[in-house]
Design an enzyme around this catalytic site. Structure first.
Site, PDB file in Angstrom:
ATOM      1  N   CYS A 148      -0.841 -12.584  -1.809  1.00 18.43           N
ATOM      2  CA  CYS A 148      -2.041 -12.226  -2.451  1.00 18.43           C
ATOM      3  C   CYS A 148      -2.597 -13.550  -2.979  1.00 18.43           C
ATOM      4  CB  CYS A 148      -1.852 -11.155  -3.412  1.00 18.43           C
ATOM      5  SG  CYS A 148      -1.341  -9.625  -2.714  1.00 18.43           S
ATOM      6  N   CYS A 151      -5.898  -1.099  -6.759  1.00 15.46           N
ATOM      7  CA  CYS A 151      -6.904  -1.725  -5.967  1.00 15.46           C
ATOM      8  C   CYS A 151      -6.837  -1.121  -4.586  1.00 15.46           C
ATOM      9  CB  CYS A 151      -6.841  -3.316  -6.194  1.00 15.46           C
ATOM     10  SG  CYS A 151      -5.547  -3.791  -5.041  1.00 15.46           S
TER      11      CYS A 151
END
Length: 393
Positions: free
Chosen positions: A81, A213
């Protein structure tokens, strides 16, 4: 070390999986927007770093060749990420060292719906050690691993400091208020604390669905240049990368037996400390922050890791409204990963896009009044953390 300036940034609207253009079209579009913003032709770019997680080798070339085939070095970057910020980190190093004067950092991701998973299942997973310690600390094998990682970290904070589930809901509601003013965000509908609390409970007492998310597709880019190059070509010189640090895991990740450490609290703290020392400032000098809120739980933990509040004080920080407009430091004015979306390879560069506009004073309805110093935090479990400090030059 040469001064590194952000000459241009570009970002396309983030989209749900299945609703986006192919990765190469998204990447080229974002790169083209960054070049246009800077007023630089691709032929002047001397190096490029392209970040993505889910894709075959040399996807970066496929995207960048749409902008031109100039023979420059193209480096493909994959750091989970934190991929986008890793591309930015490498681009900044190239300019700061004098190896190049004009470098493009690009990030894109074309994701699939649902929870993240391994692509290569015929070999040992890089998360093997993380999974093992999470099994030992958390258990809950029926819950997807990413939720166990970050939900477990939130649960650790709850147990240590009495943090309430509603506090994480407040963070998610704040993200939606900010994203309402971001035309590039995936989710722009405002939700209340009650909406978040009443959403599907995916870990009873620990996390609701709205605290996580969504998988997202998108792309973003930044053009970095030396001060000499900017002056020679008449480019803008108003935003500088003043300091930057990348850290990877420390022994405490596994030895502390604490899920907050497993998901990178020490990486974040060490990277932030390095950046503050390099810049000669402290967290009290930061006006606006884009941080890695892949889960509302991680945003809360990161407040403390970045020094925005004291250890164990994050709940009070949230309740006082110190994380939003009118408070001490505006966090995630873009809406963050929770509302803007999280296309893994693009996230770090989308953060750069937001903070560059904040320091330029061009963030429109999202503008943080008087913003002069901005901090970016991008975390990749398994792991790397990149913290970047920008200031008006």
């Amino acid at each position: 070390m040469a001064k590194v300036l952000v000459a241009g940034v570009g970002m396309i609207p983030f989209a749900k999986p299945g609703n986006s253009a192919p990765y190469d079209e998204m990447g080229a579009a974002a790169g083209g927007l960054a070049l246009k913003d800077a007023g630089v032709d691709y032929a002047r770019v001397q190096q490029a770093y392209a970040g993505y997680v889910y894709g075959d080798s040399t996807c970066g070339q496929k995207a960048l060749y749409r902008l031109g085939m100039t023979g420059i070095p193209v480096v493909n970057v994959n750091n989970n990420c934190s991929t986008g910020s890793t591309a930015l980190f490498l681009a900044r190093q190239a300019v700061a060292s004098g190896a190049a004067d004009c470098v493009l950092a690009l990030g894109f991701e074309q994701m699939k719906p649902g929870a993240l998973g391994s692509v290569f299942t015929d070999r040992v997973s890089p998360f093997e050690d993380f999974d093992k310690v999470t099994d030992e600390i958390v258990g809950m094998p029926d819950i997807p691993l990413a939720l166990r990682y970050f939900g477990g970290a939130g649960l650790s904070h709850m147990k240590k400091y009495g943090t309430k589930l509603e506090t994480f809901a407040r963070i998610r509601a704040k993200a939606s208020r900010h994203a309402r003013n971001n035309p590039l965000a995936l989710f722009r509908q405002e939700v209340s604390v009650e909406d978040v609390m009443n959403a599907q409970m995916i870990w009873p007492g620990v996390m609701t669905r709205l605290m996580a998310c969504p998988p997202t597709c998108g792309a973003a880019a930044a053009l970095l240049v030396s001060e000499a190059f900017a002056k020679q070509h008449g480019l803008r010189t108003d935003v500088e990368i003043a300091a930057q640090a990348m850290t990877t895991d420390y022994p405490s990740t596994f030895e502390a037996r604490d899920m907050m450490q497993v998901v990178g609290a020490d990486m974040s703290r060490k990277a932030a400390d390095q950046v503050y020392e390099q810049a000669g400032i402290g967290p009290q000098d930061v006006d606006v922050v884009e941080l890695h809120d892949c889960f509302a739980q991680n945003e809360l933990i990161t407040y403390e890791a970045l020094g925005l509040c004291g250890i164990g004080e994050a709940e009070g920080f949230v309740e006082a409204g110190d994380n939003s407009y009118g408070g001490r430091v505006v966090t995630n004015p873009s809406g963050g990963l929770l509302s803007k979306g999280h296309p893994l390879g693009a996230t770090g560069l989308a953060q750069c896009y937001e903070l560059t506009h904040q320091l330029r004073g061009t963030a429109e309805a999202r503008q943080v009044e008087g913003a002069r110093v901005a901090l970016q935090h991008n975390l990749g479990l398994g792991g790397a953390c990149v913290v970047t400090l920008y200031r008006q030059a």
